[in-house]
Design a protein around this motif. Structure first.
Motif, short mmCIF file in Angstrom:
data_model
loop_
_atom_site.label_atom_id
_atom_site.label_comp_id
_atom_site.label_asym_id
_atom_site.label_seq_id
_atom_site.Cartn_x
_atom_site.Cartn_y
_atom_site.Cartn_z
N PRO A 71 -0.91 14.43 11.79
CA PRO A 71 -1.43 13.30 12.58
C PRO A 71 -2.30 12.35 11.76
CG PRO A 71 -1.70 15.38 13.76
CD PRO A 71 -1.26 15.73 12.38
N GLY A 72 -3.06 12.90 10.80
CA GLY A 72 -3.92 12.04 9.99
C GLY A 72 -3.15 11.04 9.16
N LEU A 73 -1.98 11.45 8.68
CA LEU A 73 -1.14 10.54 7.90
C LEU A 73 -0.63 9.41 8.79
CD1 LEU A 73 0.35 10.02 5.17
CD2 LEU A 73 2.28 11.27 6.15
N ALA A 74 -0.13 9.75 9.97
CA ALA A 74 0.39 8.74 10.89
C ALA A 74 -0.70 7.73 11.25
CB ALA A 74 0.93 9.40 12.15
N ALA A 75 -1.93 8.22 11.49
CA ALA A 75 -3.03 7.32 11.84
C ALA A 75 -3.35 6.37 10.69
CB ALA A 75 -4.26 8.14 12.23
N LEU A 76 -3.36 6.89 9.46
CA LEU A 76 -3.69 6.06 8.31
C LEU A 76 -2.59 5.04 8.04
CD1 LEU A 76 -5.73 5.51 6.09
CD2 LEU A 76 -4.65 7.28 4.71
N SER B 126 -5.01 7.96 0.58
CA SER B 126 -4.62 9.33 0.85
C SER B 126 -5.39 9.86 2.04
CB SER B 126 -4.89 10.20 -0.39
OG SER B 126 -4.52 11.54 -0.16
N GLY B 127 -4.72 10.59 2.93
CA GLY B 127 -5.38 11.18 4.10
C GLY B 127 -4.63 10.81 5.38
N ILE B 128 -5.34 10.78 6.46
CA ILE B 128 -6.71 11.24 6.67
C ILE B 128 -6.67 12.76 6.73
CG2 ILE B 128 -8.66 11.26 8.27
CD1 ILE B 128 -7.67 8.47 9.23
N ASN B 129 -7.46 13.42 5.87
CA ASN B 129 -7.39 14.86 5.74
C ASN B 129 -8.00 15.59 6.92
OD1 ASN B 129 -6.68 17.14 3.91
ND2 ASN B 129 -8.87 17.59 4.12
N ILE C 94 0.83 -1.19 0.00
CA ILE C 94 0.00 0.00 0.00
C ILE C 94 0.87 1.25 0.00
CG2 ILE C 94 -1.81 1.27 1.22
CD1 ILE C 94 -2.69 -1.36 2.48
N LEU C 95 0.55 2.19 -0.88
CA LEU C 95 1.18 3.50 -0.90
C LEU C 95 0.27 4.48 -0.19
CD1 LEU C 95 3.23 5.67 -1.86
CD2 LEU C 95 1.95 5.76 -4.02
N VAL C 96 0.82 5.21 0.77
CA VAL C 96 0.05 6.19 1.54
C VAL C 96 0.60 7.59 1.26
CG1 VAL C 96 -0.78 6.88 3.83
CG2 VAL C 96 -0.29 4.47 3.36
N ALA C 97 -0.30 8.51 0.96
CA ALA C 97 0.05 9.91 0.71
C ALA C 97 -0.96 10.80 1.42
CB ALA C 97 0.07 10.20 -0.80
N ASN C 98 -0.77 12.10 1.31
CA ASN C 98 -1.75 13.04 1.86
C ASN C 98 -1.48 14.43 1.27
OD1 ASN C 98 0.47 14.07 3.28
ND2 ASN C 98 -0.58 14.16 5.24
N ASP C 99 -2.20 15.44 1.77
CA ASP C 99 -1.87 16.82 1.36
C ASP C 99 -1.56 17.71 2.55
OD1 ASP C 99 -4.32 17.54 2.48
OD2 ASP C 99 -5.12 18.47 0.68
N GLN D 26 -10.18 16.05 15.87
CA GLN D 26 -10.97 15.45 16.94
C GLN D 26 -11.51 14.10 16.50
OE1 GLN D 26 -14.20 17.92 18.33
NE2 GLN D 26 -14.35 16.83 20.28
N HIS D 27 -11.39 13.10 17.35
CA HIS D 27 -11.84 11.73 17.10
C HIS D 27 -11.15 11.11 15.89
CE1 HIS D 27 -14.75 12.46 20.20
NE2 HIS D 27 -15.38 13.39 19.50
N LEU D 28 -9.87 11.45 15.73
CA LEU D 28 -9.10 10.87 14.63
C LEU D 28 -9.00 9.35 14.77
CD1 LEU D 28 -7.25 11.15 12.15
CD2 LEU D 28 -5.35 11.67 13.72
N ASP D 29 -8.91 8.87 16.00
CA ASP D 29 -8.82 7.41 16.19
C ASP D 29 -10.05 6.70 15.66
OD1 ASP D 29 -10.38 8.64 18.15
OD2 ASP D 29 -9.81 7.22 19.72
N ALA D 30 -11.22 7.31 15.84
CA ALA D 30 -12.45 6.71 15.33
C ALA D 30 -12.48 6.74 13.81
CB ALA D 30 -13.67 7.42 15.91
N ALA D 31 -12.01 7.84 13.22
CA ALA D 31 -11.95 7.92 11.76
C ALA D 31 -10.99 6.89 11.20
CB ALA D 31 -11.52 9.33 11.33
N ALA D 32 -9.90 6.63 11.92
CA ALA D 32 -8.95 5.60 11.48
C ALA D 32 -9.60 4.22 11.48
CB ALA D 32 -7.72 5.61 12.39
N GLU D 33 -10.47 3.96 12.42
CA GLU D 33 -11.18 2.67 12.43
C GLU D 33 -12.14 2.56 11.27
OE1 GLU D 33 -10.41 0.00 14.24
OE2 GLU D 33 -8.75 1.34 14.77
N VAL D 34 -12.74 3.68 10.86
CA VAL D 34 -13.57 3.66 9.65
C VAL D 34 -12.70 3.32 8.45
CG1 VAL D 34 -14.97 5.07 8.09
CG2 VAL D 34 -15.24 5.31 10.56
#
Length: 248
Positions: free
Chosen positions: A14-19, A88-91, A3-8, A130-138
């Motif tokens: 923090p969103g990148l690290a979580a993803l 890509s994300g999490i934005n 998997i390749l992970v990117a973001n903007d 806020q609630h980045l951990d929950a978004a990561a589970e999604v």
């Protein structure tokens, strides 16, 4: 899986690290992200100067360019093999409706899609992480589902997650893009040297936000999943244009 992970938002977001942590549970991961925040850069590629790729202490690669640069460089020479998935994300903030045309998050995923690699863009609807951990589970659940039951052919999915502690338990809806009103006027300021400066104004409010749109889904406390394509042709208007161009 590879998997390749990117973001903007940049390689320190923090969103990148979580993803990345989510993706590591599915296989090997390469990270190629912008050196700095590159929100709103859309699908821009840097063509007027060379790009440099650096490696952070945590192993993340970062590029002094746009999100599209990151994925393009990764797929055309940086990585030793082609990834099975681009995410890509999490934005930090929503990418819905007209936002998708400007979004660097969506553009990074789209660059993978343009190369025939399935891709997903993930965004947290409210800014502030806020609630980045929950978004990561999604994100984990969505990735697991597309890997277990892959859609046919190459595909591009835009996912917007409400910033809620129970996000992982929210219903997920397949949606279409809504539309926004035109953006607010530019904001004028004067520099210390007396020059007039202009800041791009805030995005407009939702204009088309009825049932079935991404705006409606997140307003109802649902996770929005919108399949995207690159074809911008106005197919319905083609006959009228053909008539218009005919000599009279």
């Amino acid at each position: 899986m590879h998997i390749l992970v990117a973001n903007d938002d940049g390689y320190l977001a923090p969103g990148l690290a979580a993803l990345v942590e989510v993706c590591r549970s599915f296989g090997t991961v390469d990270v190629v992200a912008p050196e700095q925040n590159a929100s709103g850069t859309s699908n821009a590629l840097t063509l007027q100067r060379p790009l440099s790729v650096y490696t952070a202490a945590n192993g993340f690669h970062y590029v002094n360019g746009t999100p599209s640069d990151c994925v393009h460089v990764a797929l055309t020479g940086l990585l030793p093999r082609r990834p099975d998935l681009v995410v890509s994300g999490i934005n930090n903030g929503a990418n819905m409706g007209d936002d998708t045309l400007y979004s660097g998050t969506v553009a990074a995923a789209m660059e993978g899609y343009l190369f025939g690699v399935p891709a997903i863009a993930f965004s947290l609807v409210e800014k502030g992480w806020q609630h980045l951990d929950a978004a990561a589970e999604v994100a984990r659940a969505v990735i697991a589902q597309v890997l277990h039951t892959p859609p046919a052919g190459a595909w591009l999915l835009n996912v917007n997650v409400p910033a809620r502690a129970d996000a992982a338990r929210l219903p997920r809806r397949i949606t279409r893009l809504g539309r926004r009103h035109a953006s607010e006027p530019v904001i004028r300021q004067t520099s210390p040297r007396g020059e007039t400066l202009y800041w791009i104004g805030p995005a407009g409010d939702a204009r088309e936000a009825g049932e079935g749109t991404d705006f409606h889904a997140v307003a109802q406390g649902q996770v929005s999943l919108t399949p995207l394509q690159v074809d911008l042709t106005d197919h319905a208007a083609l006959p009228a244009w053909q008539h218009w161009v005919q000599p009279r």
